[in-house]
Enzyme design. Structure first.
Site, PDB file in Angstrom:
ATOM      1  N   ASP A   1      -1.868  11.469  -0.256  1.00 29.54           N
ATOM      2  CA  ASP A   1      -1.458  11.211   1.119  1.00 29.54           C
ATOM      3  C   ASP A   1      -2.318  10.134   1.759  1.00 29.54           C
ATOM      4  O   ASP A   1      -1.819   9.239   2.436  1.00 29.54           O
ATOM      5  CB  ASP A   1      -1.584  12.498   1.963  1.00 29.54           C
TER       6      ASP A   1
ATOM      7  N   ASP B   1      -6.965  11.169  -1.419  1.00 32.48           N
ATOM      8  CA  ASP B   1      -5.896  11.834  -2.171  1.00 32.48           C
ATOM      9  C   ASP B   1      -4.605  11.021  -2.032  1.00 32.48           C
ATOM     10  O   ASP B   1      -4.611   9.924  -1.475  1.00 32.48           O
ATOM     11  CB  ASP B   1      -5.695  13.275  -1.674  1.00 32.48           C
TER      12      ASP B   1
END
Ligand code: 0RA
Length: 646
Positions: free
Chosen positions: A516, A514
């Site tokens: 992050d 993702d």
């Protein structure tokens, strides 16, 4: 000569020429380095280099490169045009000789030495040999001449097909899929960054790149014009667009020393990174060499002399080192050398002795003038150098702590490392895993024989913005150093890496799929790029690719790494398939993680390579530096890759 003997002569020559061409097809890597993505793009550089040579000789100022719909490439320049008259020795048109004789390209006129030239400088005939079709047009003395080839073999003798007001050379080639088996698809950005680089290195030339495979919002083919009136000065500004300059101007010079054309541009910014890039005959010399030594020598001696005379160093309790003069420095050195000797592992290190003093003198003169005319900038630079020296002192102490830890054998390894039992580093892998929980899963899932796990806590330090001693004091970074067994710093060079004790030959960054996760991957990569570039260059760094989806129906299950795969599986499975979206590594159990991401038999990992060091440097400074607008622009432009979480 009768027509009959003429024909015989023609074919005899062709046969001889083809022997060399056949060799290129049999051993392409000897000529263009490899037959992967790099080699494929090298073909374009080879042809464009010839056009650049025409420009350097003062005969050409416009070069157009087009990626055609079928991934063939067309280059067009307004140079003199490849000569077409019958070549005395070979008995055929010079155009045919240039296109079918290996190494013939530069041997035509001895007066104009060939200065540009790709990494291997092999000539257009190699491009011809490695293309399943090539069409050359020459516009010269009011006439159009042309010849076509298949896999380097002429389909007919050079013929005149019309009249023209234009002058120049147009070449269309289509890389041979039987040679470039991995891919024949051109990457626009790769070509664009090379064309941009060439435009900066050879000011005044207009280089257009057009991609006929893609249209923009206005319905026009994607296209860019690269053109620089100020050359290296503008190049430095471009590279440093995301950094804050601390002096008023780019310091630059252009001239000739001992018959060697030398161009230099440099600026100081408020970062701690040193960004020196050097070129010989338009080739990026990654490994440096005598021109770079000359730059360092000139820079250090001139600044040292100035600083000593200024009295600013009086209170300093230790010696200033060469490194200290280069913190926050972005510089480009470009020289043109008639007979360059390239050394080093990748043949990108200049060996010619005479170049050192030429560059050193040029840099000294340039800097002396600048410091004299800009006293407040001079003061700013010396202050920066003193700060760097003090920080280096502090970093040395911090580093010695890391070192002391890493010499102790097992006891010195970080507590969080779950090591493997295999002793041969060539067989060992270490996974740098985001977070303790995913680290735990990876530890259960791995093959402990050859796979080690080092969990990293949250976001690691952004080294792009941190001073060196902060980097060495950082717990996670210390763990990486000690786990890998890499030491850093010698008396002469505080940034020299020692890889002889590297404990794993595969270092795998494993983060969530993702936003992050990709941010953390980028932070880790930035660290490797700035502090252990050699590991990337030696091909030791990999990025794991965990799947994004699990599709299930009854007892059937299959993983998908992208939306297309997911949709295909859903179609195959039919109605009522269930899709599970993996938000993070933590959602997979140990077995799933092993099956999809860690098991060498099934996993796909991306090896991290550096295509273009200069561009990589710019991108890291942009992604990780403090200026927001350029980062936003980059992310928007590359949104296709970034929207994983959308
Ligand atoms: C051989 C000799 C000369 C120019 C060239 C080759 C030449 C090659 C290429 C490839 C792409 N564009 C090119 N332009 C020129 C010297 C020409 C002369 O002396 O007239």
């Amino acid at each position: 000569m009768s027509e009959e003997t003429n024909k015989n002569k023609y074919s005899a020559d062709s046969i001889q020429a083809l022997e060399g061409m056949e060799h290129v097809r049999m051993r392409p890597s000897m000529y263009i380095g490899d037959v992967g993505v790099r080699g494929l793009h090298h073909l374009v550089y080879e042809v464009v280099d010839n056009s650049i040579d025409e420009a350097l000789a003062g005969h050409c100022d416009v070069i157009e490169v087009t990626i055609n719909e079928d991934n063939s490439i067309t280059t067009r320049d307004n140079g003199r045009g490849i000569p077409v008259e019958i070549h005395k020795k070979e008995g055929v048109s010079a155009l045919e000789v240039v296109m079918t004789k290996i190494g013939a390209g530069g041997k035509f006129d001895k007066d104009s030495y060939k200065v540009s030239g790709g990494l291997h400088g092999v000539g257009v005939s190699c491009v011809n040999a490695l293309s399943d079709h090539l069409h050359a047009f020459v516009h010269r003395d009011g006439k159009v001449w042309e010849q076509e080839y298949e896999r380097g073999k002429p389909l007919y003798p050079v013929k005149s097909t019309g009249t023209t007001d234009f002058r120049g050379t147009i070449v269309t080639f289509r890389p041979d899929t039987s040679i470039f088996q991995q891919t024949t698809e051109y990457n626009y950005d790769t070509l664009a960054s090379r064309m941009r680089e060439l435009a900066y290195l050879n000011k005044g030339i207009k280089i257009t790149l057009t991609d006929k495979r893609n249209k923009d919002d206005k319905g026009e083919f994607v296209s860019e014009v690269f053109h620089s009136e100020e050359g290296l000065k503008e190049f430095v500004r471009f590279l440093d667009a995301s950094r804050n300059p601390i002096i008023g101007h780019v310091i630059s010079m252009e001239g000739e020393k001992n018959d060697i054309p030398v161009e230099v541009a440099m600026i100081y910014n408020d970062s701690y990174a040193e960004n020196l890039h050097s070129y010989v005959n338009n080739i990026n010399t990654h490994e440096g060499g005598t021109h770079l030594s000359g730059f360092r020598r000139g820079l250090t001696s001139t600044l040292k002399k100035y600083a000593d005379a200024s009295g600013m160093l009086d209170k300093l309790k230790f010696e200033i080192a060469g490194d200290d003069f280069r913190e926050g420095l972005t510089a480009i050195v470009s020289v043109k050398v008639a007979e360059p000797q390239f050394e080093g592992q990748t043949k990108t290190k200049l060996g010619n002795r005479e170049v050192t003093s030429a560059v050193s003198q040029a840099v000294s003169e340039m800097l002396e003038n600048y410091l004299e005319e800009n006293p407040s900038d001079a003061k700013t630079i010396v202050e920066k150098v003193i700060l760097a020296a003090q920080a280096r002192h502090a970093a040395k102490k911090a580093r010695e702590m890391v070192q002391r830890k890493s010499v102790m054998s097992i006891g010195g390894l970080p507590g969080k490392l779950s090591d493997c039992s295999e002793q041969d580093p060539a067989l060992c892998e270490v996974f740098l895993v985001e977070g303790d929980s995913a680290g735990g899963t990876a530890k259960q899932g791995r093959d402990r024989m050859f796979q080690a796990i080092l969990p990293l806590r949250g976001k690691i330090l952004n080294v792009e913005k941190a001073m060196h001693h902060k980097v060495f004091e950082n717990e996670e970074i210390k763990n990486i150093f000690t786990a890998l067994g890499v030491t850093i710093g010698t008396e002469e060079d505080s940034k020299a890496l020692n890889l002889s004790k590297l404990r794993y030959h595969k270092i795998v960054i494993m983060c969530d799929a993702d936003v992050d996760g990709s941010h953390i991957s980028t932070l880790i990569l930035t660290f490797f790029f700035r502090y252990m570039k050699e590991l990337i260059e030696a091909g030791h760094i990999y990025i794991a690719a965990p799947p994004l989806y699990l599709v299930k129906k009854g007892a059937k299950k299959q993983y998908a790494w992208n939306d297309d795969q997911r949709d295909q599986i859903v179609r195959d499975f039919g109605e009522n398939s269930k899709i599970q979206r993996y938000k993070g590594l933590g959602e997979m159990n140990a077995e799933q993680l092993w099956d999809t991401t860690m098991n060498p038999e099934y996993r796909t990992m991306r090896q991290v390579t550096i295509d273009n060091l200069v561009e990589a440097d710019r991108i890291f400074s942009m992604l990780m530096g403090d200026e927001v607008p350029p980062r936003r622009e980059f992310i928007e432009k590359n949104a296709v890759y970034a929207n994983i979480d959308a």
